[in-house]
Scaffold this active site. Structure first.
Site, short mmCIF file in Angstrom:
data_model
loop_
_atom_site.label_atom_id
_atom_site.label_comp_id
_atom_site.label_asym_id
_atom_site.label_seq_id
_atom_site.Cartn_x
_atom_site.Cartn_y
_atom_site.Cartn_z
N LYS A 8 1.92 -6.57 18.54
CA LYS A 8 0.79 -6.16 19.38
C LYS A 8 -0.48 -6.93 19.01
O LYS A 8 -1.21 -7.40 19.88
CB LYS A 8 0.53 -4.65 19.21
N GLU A 33 -9.07 -13.44 11.34
CA GLU A 33 -8.89 -14.56 10.40
C GLU A 33 -7.54 -14.50 9.70
O GLU A 33 -6.91 -15.52 9.45
CB GLU A 33 -10.00 -14.53 9.34
N ARG A 83 2.44 -4.54 4.56
CA ARG A 83 3.20 -4.17 3.37
C ARG A 83 3.77 -2.76 3.54
O ARG A 83 3.24 -1.94 4.29
CB ARG A 83 2.33 -4.23 2.11
N SER A 104 5.35 3.86 -5.88
CA SER A 104 4.03 4.26 -5.40
C SER A 104 4.10 5.54 -4.57
O SER A 104 3.22 6.40 -4.65
CB SER A 104 3.42 3.14 -4.55
N LYS A 120 2.35 9.22 -5.45
CA LYS A 120 1.49 9.91 -4.49
C LYS A 120 2.02 11.32 -4.22
O LYS A 120 1.23 12.25 -4.01
CB LYS A 120 1.39 9.12 -3.19
N ASP A 134 0.40 6.32 4.78
CA ASP A 134 0.09 4.90 4.59
C ASP A 134 1.26 4.14 3.97
O ASP A 134 1.07 3.14 3.29
CB ASP A 134 -1.17 4.73 3.72
N GLU A 145 -1.04 2.91 8.53
CA GLU A 145 -2.48 2.76 8.28
C GLU A 145 -2.88 1.31 8.56
O GLU A 145 -2.24 0.38 8.06
CB GLU A 145 -2.84 3.12 6.85
N ALA A 164 -13.05 -5.99 -2.32
CA ALA A 164 -12.01 -4.98 -2.55
C ALA A 164 -10.91 -5.51 -3.47
O ALA A 164 -10.40 -4.80 -4.34
CB ALA A 164 -11.42 -4.52 -1.23
N GLU A 166 -12.36 -5.68 -7.01
CA GLU A 166 -12.50 -4.33 -7.56
C GLU A 166 -11.15 -3.78 -8.00
O GLU A 166 -11.02 -3.15 -9.06
CB GLU A 166 -13.14 -3.42 -6.50
#
Length: 248
Positions: A34, A52, A57, A63, A67, A86, A153, A165, A168
């Protein structure tokens, strides 16, 4: 008999887990298709590409389980499917902040995309300075025996936001999330500078677009067809009244 039952149970569990991750893989392929279509169409119409970079993933089983534990959820496939939204992740990197909202609007206009939640961390950055636009969506995936709506997500940010990000995340990973206060303060200040850089680059881009538009208009006026039109317009034509077509 017991061993056969255990083997069957394990085989069924393996099949269920494979199908569980497979739908998220298909969801990412659907979203990516899409976005590529919208990207090409936008470029054709506006002679400009707002995206850009695009990456996808799927969360690792480790993981996901972390969670589940953090949210105190029931460790079942159904619970994970409904509460962890997500597992399938898409990251879109744009040049300018206004492009983020353009891309978001184009995605939300898709009839088969259900927007569940919008988190605008650009208008309202997180306390640590993090900025990005997050869309939690549901997208239908058609399997051989069923249709399943899958959560995904989509994160949309500028190149500068993405750089901050990424840095960090590396710092927090290195310090195992126990980051010294002065580094946290510097990171937040850097986030403010990133936001200012984005605003400055957007202003420059708008000024360049205005200059390009003026140049295009000027070159159009200088074109031979434009000069011919001006010449014809200035000719002293004097049509006799009987030469005018009478529809009656």
């Amino acid at each position: 008999m017991k061993n056969e039952l255990e083997a069957t149970t394990l085989q069924n569990l393996q099949t269920d887990l494979t199908r569980f991750f497979l739908v998220y893989k298909f969801a990412l392929q659907e979203i990516e298709t899409k976005i590529n279509i919208l990207q090409e169409e936008f470029k054709l119409i506006h002679e400009y590409n707002p995206i850009e970079h695009l990456s996808t993933r799927i969360k690792s089983p480790k993981s996901i389980l972390l969670k589940v534990k953090k949210k105190n959820l029931e460790p079942s496939i159904e619970s994970i499917r409904e509460n962890i939204r997500d597992i399938a992740g898409v990251r879109i990197t744009c040049s300018f902040v206004e492009d983020i909202y353009k891309v978001s609007a184009m995605l939300q206009a898709q009839n088969d995309i259900e927007v569940v939640e919008i988190k605008d961390y650009i208008a309202n950055p997180k306390r640590n300075g993090y900025q990005s636009l997050h869309l939690i969506i549901k997208i239908p995936i058609f399997m051989s025996d069923r249709m399943e709506k899958v959560y995904a997500e989509i994160q949309i940010r500028t190149i500068a936001m993405d750089f901050w990000a990424s840095l960090e995340h590396k710092i927090y990973y290195k310090y195992n999330k126990e980051v010294p206060e002065h580094i946290r303060s510097d990171l937040k200040e850097a986030a403010t500078q990133v936001a200012e850089l984005d605003r400055k680059m957007e202003r420059l881009n708008k000024e360049i677009n205005i200059l390009k538009a003026n140049e295009a208009e000027s070159s159009l006026l200088d074109a031979p067809i434009a000069k011919l039109a001006q010449y014809i317009y200035q000719l002293p034509f004097d049509y006799p009244s009987e030469a005018v077509d009478d529809e009656d």
